[in-house]
Design an enzyme around this catalytic site. Structure first.
Site, mmCIF file in Angstrom:
data_model
loop_
_atom_site.group_PDB
_atom_site.id
_atom_site.type_symbol
_atom_site.label_atom_id
_atom_site.label_comp_id
_atom_site.label_asym_id
_atom_site.label_seq_id
_atom_site.Cartn_x
_atom_site.Cartn_y
_atom_site.Cartn_z
ATOM 1 C CE1 TYR A 170 38.677 42.897 35.974
ATOM 2 C CE2 TYR A 170 36.907 44.314 35.194
ATOM 3 C CZ TYR A 170 37.977 44.090 36.040
ATOM 4 O OH TYR A 170 38.348 45.049 36.963
ATOM 5 C CE LYS A 174 37.164 42.473 39.225
ATOM 6 N NZ LYS A 174 37.879 42.463 40.509
#
Ligand SMILES: NC(=O)c1ccc[n+]([C@@H]2O[C@H](COP(=O)([O-])OP(=O)(O)OC[C@H]3O[C@@H](n4cnc5c(N)ncnc54)[C@H](O)[C@@H]3O)[C@@H](O)[C@H]2O)c1
Length: 266
Positions: A170, A174
Site C-alpha cells: 500500500y 501510494k
C-alpha cells in the site's frame, strides 16, 4: 463515529464544473462517493466507476440527488486493474459526451501484512489496483483530457511519506503515485494539469475494521483532534481539478488534519 454517520451531501457550492464531464474511480464509497457528489453539485456530469455494483447504484443515486447546475450521474462497473475495461470506458466517453475534464483516480485496496508474510498475489493486486490502474486510465483517456484541457487528480495517502507497520505494498503504491503524478504533469502539460491529494485519517468504511482504541489514537495524533470526512477531501479534489487551481500542477496537497506534522502520529 462510524462511516455511516458521514454526510456526503454538500449545501451551497459554486458551479465550477457546469458543462464539464468528470470520472471518479472508487466512487461507490467514501472519498470517491463524496467527490462524485461534490462535482455533480458544482454542475459536472459525473461518471462513477467501481467494481462494487450494489454500492455503486446507491452512490449514483446519492450523486444524482446532490447534483445541481445541470450536473448528473451515471455508473460504470469497472475493475480499475482491468485494461479491457478502460478501453471500453474510453469508447463510451468518446462516443458519448466526447470530452473529459477531470479524471479522479481514487480506487485502492489495502492488505495489512508485513512484507515477510505478504502473499505475492496480494502484493501484485495492490500494485495493480492502487498504481497500475492510474497508468491504464491515463493511457486510455489522456487524448480526451488533452482535447478538453482537462485535469487529473490522484489519491495518494500519508502512508506515502510515513512508515507505519504492515502496509508495504500500500505504502509503495501510494509513494509511487506521488512521483507518477509529477511525471505525468511534465509529460502532459500545458494541456493537462496533474495533482495529487494526500489524505490522512478520513472516516470511511476503510476504518470499519479498526478498533475503537486505535481510532482514538489516530484522532489524538491529528492536530485538529478528529477524523476528516470524505467531503473534506472531495472539496480539495474539486479545487485541484477546477480553474481555481489553474497554475497548480505537479503538486501534492496533504489533507490530514495535521496528522503528518504531529510528533506522535506513528
Ligand atoms: N480513509 C482514509 O483514512 C484514507 C487515508 C489515506 C488515503 N486514502 C485513500 O483514499 C482513497 C479512497 O479511500 P476510502 O477511504 O474512501 O475507501 P473506501 O473503501 O470507502 O472506497 C474505496 C472504493 O474503491 C473501490 N474499489 C476497490 N478496488 C477496486 C477496483 N479494483 N476497481 C474499482 N473500484 C475498486 C471499492 O469498491 C470502494 O468503493 C483510496 O485511494 C485510499 O487509499 C484513504
Amino acid at each position: 463515529m462510524t462511516s455511516d454517520t458521514v454526510p456526503v451531501v454538500v449545501d451551497e457550492v459554486a458551479p465550477r464544473y457546469r458543462g464539464r464531464v468528470a470520472l471518479v474511480t472508487g466512487a461507490a464509497s467514501g472519498i470517491g462517493a463524496a467527490t462524485a457528489c461534490r462535482l455533480a453539485a458544482e454542475g459536472a456530469q459525473v461518471v462513477l466507476a467501481d467494481l462494487d455494483e450494489a454500492a455503486l447504484e446507491a452512490a449514483v443515486a446519492a450523486t444524482g440527488k446532490a447534483a445541481g447546475h445541470g450536473g448528473g450521474a451515471e455508473g460504470v462497473v469497472l475493475d480499475v486493474a482491468d485494461e479491457t475495461g478502460w478501453a471500453a470506458l474510453a469508447d463510451r466517453l468518446n462516443n458519448g459526451p466526447g470530452r473529459l475534464d477531470l479524471l479522479h483516480s481514487n480506487a485502492a485496496i489495502a492488505v495489512i501484512e508485513p512484507a515477510g508474510r505478504l502473499a505475492v498475489a496480494d502484493w501484485d493486486r495492490q500494485l495493480a489496483v492502487n498504481l497500475t490502474a492510474t497508468f491504464l486510465a491515463v493511457r486510455s483517456l489522456v487524448g480526451l483530457l488533452e482535447r478538453s484541457s482537462g485535469s487529473i487528480v490522484l489519491t495518494s495517502s500519508v502512508h506515502a511519506v510515513r512508515g507505519l507497520p504492515g502496509r508495504p505494498a500500500y505504502a509503495a503504491s501510494k509513494g509511487a503515485l506521488l512521483s507518477l503524478s509529477r511525471q505525468l504533469a511534465a509529460d502532459y502539460g500545458p494541456a493537462v494539469r496533474v495533482n495529487t491529494v494526500v489524505p490522512g485519517p478520513i472516516m470511511s468504511q476503510a476504518w470499519d475494521s479498526v478498533s475503537e482504541p486505535d481510532r482514538e489514537r489516530s484522532i489524538r495524533a491529528t492536530t485538529l483532534q478528529r477524523f476528516g470526512q470524505p467531503a473534506e477531501v472531495a472539496a480539495v479534489v474539486a479545487f485541484l481539478g477546477s480553474a481555481d487551481a489553474s497554475y497548480v500542477t505537479g503538486a501534492s496537497l496533504v489533507v490530514d488534519g495535521g496528522w503528518s506534522v504531529t510528533a506522535d502520529s506513528a
